[in-house]
Design an enzyme around this catalytic site. Structure first.
Site, mmCIF file in Angstrom:
data_model
loop_
_atom_site.group_PDB
_atom_site.id
_atom_site.type_symbol
_atom_site.label_atom_id
_atom_site.label_comp_id
_atom_site.label_asym_id
_atom_site.label_seq_id
_atom_site.Cartn_x
_atom_site.Cartn_y
_atom_site.Cartn_z
ATOM 1 N N HIS A 1 14.449 31.492 32.939
ATOM 2 C CA HIS A 1 15.217 32.725 33.176
ATOM 3 C C HIS A 1 15.404 33.084 34.664
ATOM 4 O O HIS A 1 15.026 34.134 35.138
ATOM 5 C CB HIS A 1 14.756 33.928 32.344
ATOM 6 C CG HIS A 1 13.276 34.210 32.293
ATOM 7 N ND1 HIS A 1 12.518 34.394 33.402
ATOM 8 C CD2 HIS A 1 12.450 34.384 31.246
ATOM 9 C CE1 HIS A 1 11.280 34.654 33.038
ATOM 10 N NE2 HIS A 1 11.205 34.658 31.751
ATOM 11 N N HIS B 1 0.306 37.119 23.842
ATOM 12 C CA HIS B 1 1.587 37.507 24.453
ATOM 13 C C HIS B 1 2.723 37.028 23.547
ATOM 14 O O HIS B 1 2.722 35.868 23.116
ATOM 15 C CB HIS B 1 1.677 36.847 25.832
ATOM 16 C CG HIS B 1 2.898 37.181 26.614
ATOM 17 N ND1 HIS B 1 3.667 38.308 26.390
ATOM 18 C CD2 HIS B 1 3.504 36.523 27.639
ATOM 19 C CE1 HIS B 1 4.678 38.318 27.244
ATOM 20 N NE2 HIS B 1 4.613 37.244 28.009
ATOM 21 N N GLU C 1 6.070 36.858 24.245
ATOM 22 C CA GLU C 1 7.259 36.191 24.782
ATOM 23 C C GLU C 1 7.376 34.805 24.147
ATOM 24 O O GLU C 1 6.377 34.130 23.881
ATOM 25 C CB GLU C 1 7.209 36.099 26.322
ATOM 26 C CG GLU C 1 8.552 35.645 26.870
ATOM 27 C CD GLU C 1 8.751 35.871 28.373
ATOM 28 O OE1 GLU C 1 7.803 36.281 29.071
ATOM 29 O OE2 GLU C 1 9.891 35.630 28.848
ATOM 30 N N HIS D 1 2.428 40.051 31.056
ATOM 31 C CA HIS D 1 3.714 40.215 31.685
ATOM 32 C C HIS D 1 4.655 41.142 30.931
ATOM 33 O O HIS D 1 5.686 41.558 31.463
ATOM 34 C CB HIS D 1 4.280 38.785 31.808
ATOM 35 C CG HIS D 1 5.687 38.559 32.019
ATOM 36 N ND1 HIS D 1 6.468 37.727 31.277
ATOM 37 C CD2 HIS D 1 6.510 39.098 32.953
ATOM 38 C CE1 HIS D 1 7.687 37.727 31.722
ATOM 39 N NE2 HIS D 1 7.748 38.542 32.741
ATOM 40 N N ASP E 1 -0.214 34.956 30.637
ATOM 41 C CA ASP E 1 0.648 34.572 31.760
ATOM 42 C C ASP E 1 -0.065 34.638 33.125
ATOM 43 O O ASP E 1 0.302 33.899 34.048
ATOM 44 C CB ASP E 1 1.871 35.503 31.833
ATOM 45 C CG ASP E 1 3.017 35.037 30.942
ATOM 46 O OD1 ASP E 1 3.031 33.867 30.538
ATOM 47 O OD2 ASP E 1 3.896 35.859 30.663
#
Ligand code: FEO
Length: 397
Positions: free
Chosen positions: A24, A78, A80, A145, A164
């Site tokens: 990204h 996490h 993500e 994050h 992260d």
């Protein structure tokens, strides 16, 4: 890559992504890894998964150790999708008894995968669960994050699974910090912090203070990307301390784009002025430097000097991209100035100066503009601007 035992009965079972080149907007020239960890205990537990296309890598690695159906718990540190993306794909293979995650993690998992029937088990900050011989303590690390992020600490192993945080985007056949080139390792860790965590620096500072207050003995830090800190966990913790305080050195970046080389000629003269003052300086042409590499250099730079000519009454697009990216990452306590060549409107330099104000930089010059091609006199002004910024850096801003 076969599984690696990182501690007794704790295995790395993740995947190496040798080919990813853009994460990204972050240039991952050397790939990355998605680290997942399997703990064999009375309750067999998988900490994090991997990105969806790497489902088979994860399952092959687990199968080399146990039948994945034997996994009792999954911990989602996490949500993500580089860490949870293959959870829907492997859920039916594993059929976990419980999925531990933060309260925000449960929300985010539902919002990603819309799986109402999963056995979510939201945990609170500080909560401890038993796996049998060992325990796991969860530490909420909101915004490091994402809002859902947490760490898992295994006290009996002195192991911090840090999601992260403390990671690096670097694909290697080695799994531990002491097996790779140290300057390169720290360069990747620096780039990762600068491009992913810098804007959350106040939270990183608070987290490090909490961890210190809790007195958790840590002899291994295992992030979800890159190498595991086995020999130098204290070094990366110390580096995060400095980065989160946004400590800078006597260093300036001259970041520019150019059309017919006039702005570049100005950049060279400004750079000369900075060098005359004895500060470290790097010229970074946006045509050859990726924004995320500039960000890496920006982490410890005290001053930024941005140069762009004007195109269609605007700064050049690459400069707008750079400033937008930098603004989002929130560098603090920096000096700034703008410069550029122009033909008629000269709005580009004014726009850069406005962006520097918006970033709360101390702007040292209203904007140095030179029409078309700089004369010797014009370049003297550029040199003087470099001198002035250099002195301000030496004086501490
Ligand atoms: Fe590596 Fe925020 O995911």
């Amino acid at each position: 890559m076969p599984p690696i035992e990182v501690k007794k009965d704790v295995y790395w079972v993740g995947a190496i992504d040798w080919n990813i080149r853009d994460f990204h907007g972050y240039s991952t020239y050397k790939g990355t890894t998605y680290n997942a960890f399997l703990v064999l205990d009375e309750k067999i537990t998988l900490f994090d998964t991997v990105k969806k296309p790497f489902r088979s890598d994860l399952l092959h690695n687990i199968r080399r150790i146990i039948d994945p159906a034997k996994i009792d718990y999954v911990v989602v540190n996490h949500v993500e999708m580089d860490h949870s993306g293959c959870l829907p794909e492997i859920f039916d293979v594993i059929k976990p008894e419980k999925i531990f995650c933060s309260a925000k993690g449960k929300e985010a998992l539902l919002e990603h995968y819309h799986a109402d029937g999963w056995p979510y088990e939201p945990v609170e900050n500080g909560q401890v669960i038993s796996l049998g011989k060992r325990t796991v303590q969860f530490l909420e690390t909101r915004m490091l994050h994402w809002p859902d992020s947490m760490f898992s600490y295994l006290p009996e192993d002195r192991l911090l699974l840090s999601s992260d945080a403390f990671g690096q985007h670097w694909a290697t056949s080695e799994r531990f910090d002491d097996q790779v080139d140290q300057p390169e390792l720290f360069w990747h860790a620096t780039k990762y912090y600068a491009n992913i965590l810098l804007l959350y620096s106040p939270l990183v500072e608070k987290l490090l203070a909490n961890v210190q207050k809790m007195g958790l003995p840590i002899d291994m830090v295992a992030p979800d990307h890159g190498l595991i800190w086995r020999s130098h966990p204290e070094k990366i913790l110390k580096a995060y301390g400095a980065w989160s305080r946004q400590q800078t050195k006597q260093k300036a970046l001259v970041i520019y784009d150019t059309m017919w080389k006039s702005t570049e000629t100005m950049a060279k003269a400004i750079t000369d002025g900075l060098m005359q003052e004895g500060v470290e300086v790097k010229m970074m042409d946006l045509q050859v430097n990726h924004r995320s590499d500039i960000m890496t250099e920006a982490l410890d730079a005290k001053a930024f000097v941005f140069g762009s000519p004007t195109l269609n009454n605007q700064m050049l697009p690459r400069m707008a991209d750079m400033l937008n990216y930098l603004k989002g990452l929130r560098p603090r306590n920096r000096l700034g100035a703008a410069f550029g060549s122009y033909g008629w409107s000269g709005d580009g330099v004014k726009q850069i100066s406005q962006e520097l104000e918006a970033m709360k930089m101390k702007v040292l010059h209203p904007g140095l503009s030179i029409k078309y091609v700089p004369t010797h006199e014009g370049l003297r002004e550029c040199l003087a601007l470099g001198n002035r910024i250099g002195r301000a850096i030496r004086d501490g801003g």
